[in-house]
Design an enzyme around this catalytic site. Structure first.
Site, PDB file in Angstrom:
ATOM      1  N   LYS A  60       1.068  -4.616   4.083  1.00 43.76           N
ATOM      2  CA  LYS A  60      -0.106  -4.473   3.223  1.00 43.76           C
ATOM      3  C   LYS A  60      -0.510  -5.816   2.620  1.00 43.76           C
ATOM      4  O   LYS A  60      -1.690  -6.184   2.619  1.00 43.76           O
ATOM      5  CB  LYS A  60       0.181  -3.470   2.103  1.00 43.76           C
ATOM      6  N   GLY A  82       2.792  -3.469  -2.366  1.00 38.20           N
ATOM      7  CA  GLY A  82       3.929  -2.624  -2.705  1.00 38.20           C
ATOM      8  C   GLY A  82       3.906  -1.300  -1.967  1.00 38.20           C
ATOM      9  O   GLY A  82       2.878  -0.858  -1.461  1.00 38.20           O
ATOM     10  N   ASP A  83       5.079  -0.657  -1.925  1.00 40.46           N
ATOM     11  CA  ASP A  83       5.187   0.677  -1.356  1.00 40.46           C
ATOM     12  C   ASP A  83       6.418   1.345  -1.965  1.00 40.46           C
ATOM     13  O   ASP A  83       7.394   0.665  -2.307  1.00 40.46           O
ATOM     14  CB  ASP A  83       5.330   0.617   0.166  1.00 40.46           C
ATOM     15  N   SER A  84       6.367   2.674  -2.122  1.00 40.81           N
ATOM     16  CA  SER A  84       7.451   3.391  -2.782  1.00 40.81           C
ATOM     17  C   SER A  84       7.824   4.664  -2.037  1.00 40.81           C
ATOM     18  O   SER A  84       6.974   5.305  -1.416  1.00 40.81           O
ATOM     19  CB  SER A  84       7.057   3.758  -4.221  1.00 40.81           C
ATOM     20  N   GLY A 119       9.256  -1.283  -2.518  1.00 34.55           N
ATOM     21  CA  GLY A 119       9.181  -2.561  -1.818  1.00 34.55           C
ATOM     22  C   GLY A 119       8.095  -3.438  -2.415  1.00 34.55           C
ATOM     23  O   GLY A 119       7.052  -2.946  -2.848  1.00 34.55           O
TER      24      GLY A 119
END
Length: 229
Positions: A60, A82-84, A119
């Site tokens: 991203k 970010g990523d969760s 992340g």
């Protein structure tokens, strides 16, 4: 020093604003399922949550950083992606999307502890210079109250709030009273570990306080997105 948030997440935007930063917003053009499927097929394994969220956060941020170089050639600052994902009892739980799934997850999580994996990717973008990137994963353990009733779960799910968030819960809104404890950086559970982002910025030579917005209007104002997707 400018900040571009490679996300359309209201929670991540709120965190940035609470930390004194009014970012430019850009939606990354990343097919998340396709990215994960490609890597898992190539490596013949299922990515664990920490690798999963880090891979997507990096993709991203990289996508948005590349678009900035083309669209805003004088951009001087950082791109944050970010990523969760939420993991409990070995199960990885993304966004439930449907009420019946959210209800089942809350019944599973009641009185239990899970881990929110987040992340982060920060890319330093400067005119005439190649981009530089730092990345990391943060994790926080979340313990849910054991006495949340079926009626409370139904009422919470009916609000629609848990349908679009990883793990089907929030800690900073309606879901907060049903969470007993958070072990780790609390902002990780909201959507992004601010302490981790600061550390990554520092590794890139960026002083966190240089990212603060000088005008206080960002605290109660609105920001138009720089993307339609």
């Amino acid at each position: 020093m400018r900040v571009c948030l490679a996300s359309t997440s209201p929670a991540r935007l709120m965190l940035m604003r609470q930390a004194g930063i009014e970012p430019l917003l850009r939606a990354p053009d990343v097919d998340e399922e396709a990215v994960i499927d490609e890597i898992q097929a190539r490596e013949a394994r299922i990515l664990p949550p920490d690798e999963h969220v880090l891979l997507l956060a990096r993709r991203k941020a990289a996508d948005v950083a590349a678009s900035l170089v083309n669209d805003i050639p004088d951009f001087d600052g950082v791109v944050v992606g970010g990523d969760s994902m939420f993991e409990i009892d070995g199960d990885v739980l993304g966004k439930p999307l449907r009420p019946e799934i959210a209800t089942a997850r809350w019944e599973q999580m009641r009185g239990r502890t899970g881990v929110l994996h987040s992340g982060h990717s920060v890319i330093r973008v400067r005119p005439g210079m190649p981009p530089r990137e730092e990345h990391a994963v943060a994790a926080a353990a979340v313990t849910f109250v054991s006495d949340v009733s079926d009626a409370e779960i139904a009422a919470y799910v009916a609000t629609g709030e848990p349908l679009q968030v990883a793990g089907a819960f929030t800690v900073d809104s309606l879901g907060g009273p049903f969470i007993e404890r958070v072990d780790g950086d609390p902002s990780t559970v909201v959507g992004m570990s601010l302490s981790t982002v600061r550390r990554l910025c520092k590794a890139l030579g960026v002083v966190w306080t240089d990212l603060w917005t000088s005008s206080p209007s960002h605290r109660d104002g609105t920001q138009e997105e720089d993307a339609t997707s």
